[in-house]
Design a protein around this motif. Structure first.
Motif, PDB file in Angstrom:
ATOM      1  N   LEU A  17       1.290  -1.289   0.295  1.00  0.00           N
ATOM      2  CA  LEU A  17       0.132  -0.233  -0.286  1.00  0.00           C
ATOM      3  C   LEU A  17       0.614   1.111  -0.170  1.00  0.00           C
ATOM      4  O   LEU A  17       0.364   2.146  -1.207  1.00  0.00           O
ATOM      5  N   ASN A  18       2.062   0.834   0.240  1.00  0.00           N
ATOM      6  CA  ASN A  18       2.736   1.988   0.119  1.00  0.00           C
ATOM      7  C   ASN A  18       3.980   2.295  -0.199  1.00  0.00           C
ATOM      8  O   ASN A  18       4.314   3.293  -0.014  1.00  0.00           O
ATOM      9  N   SER A  19       3.669   1.508  -1.052  1.00  0.00           N
ATOM     10  CA  SER A  19       4.908   1.136  -1.997  1.00  0.00           C
ATOM     11  C   SER A  19       4.767   2.458  -3.309  1.00  0.00           C
ATOM     12  O   SER A  19       5.589   2.884  -4.564  1.00  0.00           O
ATOM     13  N   GLY A  20       3.278   3.121  -3.369  1.00  0.00           N
ATOM     14  CA  GLY A  20       3.329   4.100  -4.188  1.00  0.00           C
ATOM     15  C   GLY A  20       2.977   3.114  -6.136  1.00  0.00           C
ATOM     16  O   GLY A  20       3.000   4.131  -6.845  1.00  0.00           O
ATOM     17  N   TYR A  21       3.177   2.341  -6.245  1.00  0.00           N
ATOM     18  CA  TYR A  21       2.612   1.861  -7.117  1.00  0.00           C
ATOM     19  C   TYR A  21       0.982   0.617  -7.309  1.00  0.00           C
ATOM     20  O   TYR A  21       0.836   0.150  -7.589  1.00  0.00           O
ATOM     21  N   PHE A  22       0.338   1.049  -5.448  1.00  0.00           N
ATOM     22  CA  PHE A  22      -0.632   0.531  -5.621  1.00  0.00           C
ATOM     23  C   PHE A  22      -1.623   1.550  -6.690  1.00  0.00           C
ATOM     24  O   PHE A  22      -2.067  -0.170  -6.987  1.00  0.00           O
ATOM     25  N   MET A  23      -1.747   1.856  -6.645  1.00  0.00           N
ATOM     26  CA  MET A  23      -3.257   2.320  -7.919  1.00  0.00           C
ATOM     27  C   MET A  23      -2.808   1.923  -8.904  1.00  0.00           C
ATOM     28  O   MET A  23      -3.875   1.876  -9.681  1.00  0.00           O
ATOM     29  N   GLN A  24      -1.512   2.083  -9.423  1.00  0.00           N
ATOM     30  CA  GLN A  24      -1.544   1.480 -11.156  1.00  0.00           C
ATOM     31  C   GLN A  24      -1.798  -0.411 -11.077  1.00  0.00           C
ATOM     32  O   GLN A  24      -2.429  -0.840 -12.381  1.00  0.00           O
ATOM     33  N   SER A  25      -1.248  -0.710 -10.101  1.00  0.00           N
ATOM     34  CA  SER A  25      -1.762  -2.169 -10.340  1.00  0.00           C
ATOM     35  C   SER A  25      -3.438  -2.503  -9.791  1.00  0.00           C
ATOM     36  O   SER A  25      -4.311  -3.116 -11.119  1.00  0.00           O
ATOM     37  N   LEU A  26      -3.838  -1.651  -8.480  1.00  0.00           N
ATOM     38  CA  LEU A  26      -5.488  -1.971  -9.528  1.00  0.00           C
ATOM     39  C   LEU A  26      -6.032  -0.896 -10.021  1.00  0.00           C
ATOM     40  O   LEU A  26      -6.509  -1.977 -11.287  1.00  0.00           O
ATOM     41  N   HIS A  27      -5.050  -0.158 -12.077  1.00  0.00           N
ATOM     42  CA  HIS A  27      -5.702  -0.093 -13.245  1.00  0.00           C
ATOM     43  C   HIS A  27      -5.258  -1.214 -13.956  1.00  0.00           C
ATOM     44  O   HIS A  27      -6.135  -1.409 -14.487  1.00  0.00           O
ATOM     45  N   PHE A  28      -4.450  -1.846 -13.394  1.00  0.00           N
ATOM     46  CA  PHE A  28      -4.167  -2.458 -14.527  1.00  0.00           C
ATOM     47  C   PHE A  28      -5.088  -3.856 -14.093  1.00  0.00           C
ATOM     48  O   PHE A  28      -5.057  -3.986 -15.797  1.00  0.00           O
ATOM     49  N   LEU A  29      -5.407  -3.664 -12.572  1.00  0.00           N
ATOM     50  CA  LEU A  29      -6.103  -5.231 -12.716  1.00  0.00           C
ATOM     51  C   LEU A  29      -7.158  -4.555 -12.920  1.00  0.00           C
ATOM     52  O   LEU A  29      -8.108  -6.202 -13.922  1.00  0.00           O
ATOM     53  N   PHE A  30      -8.062  -3.569 -12.679  1.00  0.00           N
ATOM     54  CA  PHE A  30      -9.789  -3.893 -13.043  1.00  0.00           C
ATOM     55  C   PHE A  30      -9.771  -2.905 -14.372  1.00  0.00           C
ATOM     56  O   PHE A  30     -11.125  -2.327 -14.065  1.00  0.00           O
ATOM     57  N   PHE A  31      -8.656  -2.482 -14.864  1.00  0.00           N
ATOM     58  CA  PHE A  31      -9.375  -1.279 -15.730  1.00  0.00           C
ATOM     59  C   PHE A  31      -9.038  -2.229 -17.444  1.00  0.00           C
ATOM     60  O   PHE A  31      -8.075  -2.357 -17.659  1.00  0.00           O
ATOM     61  N   PRO A  32     -10.241  -1.937 -17.831  1.00  0.00           N
ATOM     62  CA  PRO A  32     -10.319  -3.305 -19.237  1.00  0.00           C
ATOM     63  C   PRO A  32      -9.544  -2.213 -20.429  1.00  0.00           C
ATOM     64  O   PRO A  32     -10.406  -1.761 -20.980  1.00  0.00           O
ATOM     65  N   ASP A  33      -8.584  -3.454 -20.569  1.00  0.00           N
ATOM     66  CA  ASP A  33      -8.569  -2.339 -22.028  1.00  0.00           C
ATOM     67  C   ASP A  33      -8.394  -3.622 -23.315  1.00  0.00           C
ATOM     68  O   ASP A  33      -7.128  -4.816 -23.401  1.00  0.00           O
ATOM     69  N   PHE A  34      -9.761  -3.505 -23.891  1.00  0.00           N
ATOM     70  CA  PHE A  34      -9.657  -4.984 -24.905  1.00  0.00           C
ATOM     71  C   PHE A  34      -8.686  -4.668 -26.308  1.00  0.00           C
ATOM     72  O   PHE A  34      -8.631  -5.709 -26.522  1.00  0.00           O
ATOM     73  N   GLN A  35      -7.605  -3.864 -26.462  1.00  0.00           N
ATOM     74  CA  GLN A  35      -7.122  -3.759 -27.322  1.00  0.00           C
ATOM     75  C   GLN A  35      -5.849  -4.740 -26.717  1.00  0.00           C
ATOM     76  O   GLN A  35      -4.723  -5.146 -27.719  1.00  0.00           O
ATOM     77  N   ASP A  36      -5.226  -4.760 -25.538  1.00  0.00           N
ATOM     78  CA  ASP A  36      -4.457  -6.022 -24.944  1.00  0.00           C
ATOM     79  C   ASP A  36      -4.684  -7.494 -24.800  1.00  0.00           C
ATOM     80  O   ASP A  36      -3.163  -8.672 -25.199  1.00  0.00           O
ATOM     81  N   ILE A  37      -5.940  -8.018 -25.735  1.00  0.00           N
ATOM     82  CA  ILE A  37      -6.103  -9.273 -25.524  1.00  0.00           C
ATOM     83  C   ILE A  37      -6.110  -9.895 -26.441  1.00  0.00           C
ATOM     84  O   ILE A  37      -6.555  -8.985 -27.864  1.00  0.00           O
ATOM     85  N   THR A  38      -5.964 -11.131 -26.935  1.00  0.00           N
ATOM     86  CA  THR A  38      -5.482 -12.007 -27.827  1.00  0.00           C
ATOM     87  C   THR A  38      -6.811 -12.989 -28.033  1.00  0.00           C
ATOM     88  O   THR A  38      -6.758 -12.976 -27.022  1.00  0.00           O
ATOM     89  N   ALA A  39      -7.478 -13.457 -28.789  1.00  0.00           N
ATOM     90  CA  ALA A  39      -7.765 -15.237 -28.663  1.00  0.00           C
ATOM     91  C   ALA A  39      -7.926 -15.505 -28.087  1.00  0.00           C
ATOM     92  O   ALA A  39      -8.219 -16.067 -26.746  1.00  0.00           O
TER      93      ALA A  39
END
Ligand code: TRP
Length: 457
Positions: free
Chosen positions: A198-220
């Motif tokens: 939580l204090n590492s400063g990268y927590f928000m980035q991780s939340l964003h990475f895991l829970f904000f879908p970007d469908f361009q990233d995904i393959t079949a």
């Protein structure tokens, strides 16, 4: 409601069934596989598809599997054969049970190799090897382990020996108490790592990475693996839940028990993601680094936390134990069938299955060193040769195909009246939602993913 009692014995209460099923569901799939698959497939979109599959495909199929087991009261092959006969269906339905057994053994063959990695990490963490470790150091410690087949062989052998012994003694002794302690303890340790992050400063980035879908990233391939992982993490498609269901006392409400199992399983996976990704970003690691992800990230946290060597040792010990409670459920369908149909004693059945799995495990064991090769799979580059092939063959193909067959069997072959009986005697709203889902929605979703993967849609 089914009156017969199973020949292999029965859980002493529905709660024991829930605990055993949580023991089966929670394992390397949540802590090791979910994070690296999410990382390889760009995060959010993968996680969203995975969660959708849990709801639309996983839960309805788990209810169906448990129902088949409890109604048939036999090993998957024989339960399917019996229920098909009662419904006037084809004898071929038993093949679904047979292919499930095969899938279970193949999965266990690589599961045991990774269980072996976890065992090795208990010793490495306990010895203080990770104290103050850098990202680069953690990576080289991992590579040193997985490229040494002799070391891996020792750990794989140990893991299979213990699994076989536990299965030989019968699944129930001790399992209940073990899971009661293991899962809450795991939960707490994950929370410790998450709060460190939580204090590492990268927590928000991780939340964003895991829970904000970007469908361009995904393959079949990513879509297929997200669905496959929903099966894997809930232990579906091999008959494990059928076997556990066959030991379930009559009268317990199946949907409620299934929801509890799913909830715990999903929660642990999400926590694992939040324990691992902040470490990935804080240390400039690659989310796409594959099966080594958990072993190259968590030791960094354990190397810097106060008392980290203790926390880390305990963590990897718990990882081994939850892997063990999953491994026994992978072997149980085969063993139950050998006992029933070939009339072998339980101990011989377990020894035979254990040996087969151990042997096949050598293929995965070599996949990280001498037999390593790369290949392209549906828009993704895979690095670990035979291990990746066996994993994709089972999780992404055999498990969903098995699950599809199960819902078609329950939805279209079994008489509706027997389903109502087994699910509490009334066709209430929950029953109707489930029934429509397994008849139409689940088969459509699984088929759509298969067709998408083949490039048809
Ligand atoms: N669900 C377990 C995990 O997530 C693995 C597992 C146990 C499994 N039994 C299974 C996977 C049956 C597929 C089928 O680690």
């Amino acid at each position: 409601m089914s009156k017969s009692a199973p020949i292999h014995g029965q859980w002493s209460s529905p709660m024991v069934f829930v605990l055993a099923s949580i023991g089966s569901a929670v394992g390397l799939g949540n802590l090791w596989k979910f994070p690296y698959l999410a990382g390889e497939n760009g995060g959010g979109a993968f996680v969203l598809i995975y969660l959708l599959c849990i709801a639309v495909v996983g839960i309805p199929i788990m209810v169906s599997e448990v129902l088949i087991g409890r109604r048939g009261r036999l090993s998957p092959i024989n339960s399917l054969a019996l229920l098909a006969k009662q419904a006037g269906g084809s004898r071929l339905w038993r093949l679904v049970g047979g292919s499930g057994i095969a899938a279970g053994l193949i999965i266990l063959s690589f599961y045991s190799v990774m269980g072996g990695w976890a065992l090795a990490y208990v010793v490495r963490t306990a010895s203080g090897l990770f104290s103050g470790v850098t990202a680069k150091g953690a990576l080289s410690i991992f590579n040193y382990l997985v490229t040494d087949p002799e070391r891996l062989l020792a750990w794989h052998t140990l893991f299979m020996l213990v699994t076989t012994l536990v299965v030989a003694r019968g699944v129930r002794s001790g399992l209940e108490q073990a899971v009661r302690v293991l899962v809450p303890a795991l939960f707490i340790l994950l929370l410790v790592v998450v709060s460190y992050n939580l204090n590492s400063g990268y927590f928000m980035q991780s939340l964003h990475f895991l829970f904000f879908p970007d469908f361009q990233d995904i393959t079949a391939g990513g879509v297929l693996q997200a669905m496959g992982h929903a099966f894997f993490t809930l232990s579906l498609g091999v008959g494990a839940m059928m076997v556990y269901g066959s030991y379930l006392p009559s009268g317990a409400s199946i949907p409620r028990l299934v929801l509890a199992v799913t909830l715990v399983d999903t929660l642990i996976a999400m926590l694992a993601g939040l324990a691992i990704f902040p470490l990935v970003f804080a240390n400039g690691l690659e989310p796409t680094s594959g099966p080594g992800l958990i072993f190259t990230t968590l030791p960094i946290a354990f190397g810097h936390l106060p008392g980290g060597a203790y926390v880390g040792t305990l963590f990897f010990l718990l990882l081994v134990l939850v892997a063990l409670t999953s491994a026994i459920s992978l072997m149980e369908p085969m063993v139950a069938w050998l006992v029933e149909s070939l009339k072998l004693p339980r101990s011989r059945s377990a020894a035979l299955s254990g040996f087969l799995v151990w042997l096949l495990g050598l293929v995965s064991l070599m996949s990280f060193s001498r037999w390593a090769f790369e290949f392209q799979f549906a828009g993704q580059l895979k690095h670990d040769g035979w291990f990746d092939i066996l994993d994709i063959l089972t999780s992404a193909i055999m498990l969903p195909a098995g699950g599809l067959a199960v819902v078609i069997f329950v939805g279209w072959v079994m008489p509706k009246q027997s389903l109502i009986e087994e699910l509490g005697g009334r066709a209430g709203i929950t029953f109707r939602i489930w029934y429509v889902t397994i008849r139409y929605l689940t088969p459509a979703a699984v088929s759509a993913v298969f067709l998408y993967m083949m490039g048809v849609i």
